[in-house]
Design a protein around this motif. Sequence first.
Motif, PDB file in Angstrom:
ATOM      1  N   LEU B   7     -10.339  43.925 -22.992  1.00  0.00           N
ATOM      2  CA  LEU B   7      -9.437  43.584 -21.716  1.00  0.00           C
ATOM      3  C   LEU B   7     -10.338  42.772 -20.500  1.00  0.00           C
ATOM      4  N   ALA B  31      -7.674  40.584 -24.786  1.00  0.00           N
ATOM      5  CA  ALA B  31      -6.277  40.339 -23.966  1.00  0.00           C
ATOM      6  C   ALA B  31      -6.813  40.078 -22.389  1.00  0.00           C
ATOM      7  N   GLU B  32      -6.008  39.305 -21.858  1.00  0.00           N
ATOM      8  CA  GLU B  32      -6.288  38.578 -20.627  1.00  0.00           C
ATOM      9  C   GLU B  32      -5.419  39.360 -19.348  1.00  0.00           C
ATOM     10  N   ALA B  33      -5.797  39.933 -18.273  1.00  0.00           N
ATOM     11  CA  ALA B  33      -5.124  40.364 -17.223  1.00  0.00           C
ATOM     12  C   ALA B  33      -5.473  39.257 -16.124  1.00  0.00           C
ATOM     13  N   VAL B  34      -4.421  38.840 -15.486  1.00  0.00           N
ATOM     14  CA  VAL B  34      -4.629  37.853 -14.265  1.00  0.00           C
ATOM     15  C   VAL B  34      -4.918  38.563 -12.999  1.00  0.00           C
ATOM     16  N   GLU B  38      -1.948  43.631 -12.751  1.00  0.00           N
ATOM     17  CA  GLU B  38      -1.276  43.471 -14.130  1.00  0.00           C
ATOM     18  C   GLU B  38      -2.087  44.366 -15.026  1.00  0.00           C
ATOM     19  N   ALA B  42      -0.260  47.197 -17.532  1.00  0.00           N
ATOM     20  CA  ALA B  42      -0.242  46.851 -18.837  1.00  0.00           C
ATOM     21  C   ALA B  42      -0.947  48.199 -19.455  1.00  0.00           C
ATOM     22  N   ARG B  45       1.249  51.359 -19.876  1.00  0.00           N
ATOM     23  CA  ARG B  45       2.531  51.415 -20.785  1.00  0.00           C
ATOM     24  C   ARG B  45       1.756  51.742 -22.183  1.00  0.00           C
ATOM     25  N   ARG B  47       0.766  50.542 -24.808  1.00  0.00           N
ATOM     26  CA  ARG B  47       0.840  49.957 -25.786  1.00  0.00           C
ATOM     27  C   ARG B  47      -0.009  49.594 -26.708  1.00  0.00           C
ATOM     28  N   THR B  48      -1.196  49.265 -26.161  1.00  0.00           N
ATOM     29  CA  THR B  48      -2.402  48.947 -26.706  1.00  0.00           C
ATOM     30  C   THR B  48      -3.689  49.776 -26.243  1.00  0.00           C
TER      31      THR B  48
END
Lengths: 130, 126
Positions: B7, B31-34, B38, B42, B45, B47-48
């Motif tokens: 990430l 995966a990219e978080a801005v 965020e 993410a 949750r 999920r990943t």
Amino acid sequence: MVPLPEVDGAPVRILLVEDEFFIRMDVADALRQVGFQVVEAGSADEAATFLQSGESVDLVFTDINVPGVLNGLGLAAKIRSKFPMMPVLIGSGDIDRESEASRLGKFVTKPYDLRRLVRLVTDIVGSLPK
Amino acid sequence: MELKSILVVERDIVVRHLLAQFLRDCGLRVAEAVSVEEARAALSRRRTSFDVALINVPSRSQGAFELASWVRKNFPETEVLLAGTVAKVLQHADDLCDGPDIPRPDHKAVLDQIRQALAARKRRGN
């Protein structure tokens, strides 16, 4: 094996604007799987910054409801004015925005069907001048 | 072989894209978080899961350190790497970071650091 989508020998680059992390990740992954290069932006303002940086982009796909000064429609209007030949896809779950969005680009309904979305992008890119 | 997932948390879209693309080209799943907000939302949750969280440290923000602390507490399986240009700020990160500071935007150094962190984790049996 799917041939990599290219324009002028370079991978086709898509600027994806979506503020929902997992939607952005899923859409970007689906597009990357068929060979597109995807630039991820969390807001229309960020996407505008990227476009202003001079980096090349072949297609923009933006959600309408994104945080910041610009929303997706504002970004699309800017692109229409500065890069009139650039294809723009505009997504929203609000079907009432379709006519407004369709004046600026191709409207795509949320939730996204990733297979249809990839096919749509591939078709649009296929019609770009080589 | 399963791709290692990372990430990348970086506010600057140009830097984030170049770094993420470089890491993808090196075979990592990125995966990219801005923003740190965020990234935190993410991760919450669940999920990943990510093998590595690479967090940029802006010069005037404690958010990156808070995120790093939070990840280390709540996701011990995730290696935390901090990157930034301001050495003075990064000195405060010594107890949060698994390795030495990474000068930005030296992508090769970032990749080396990620590989070292993953190798260290493997040795620890995580």
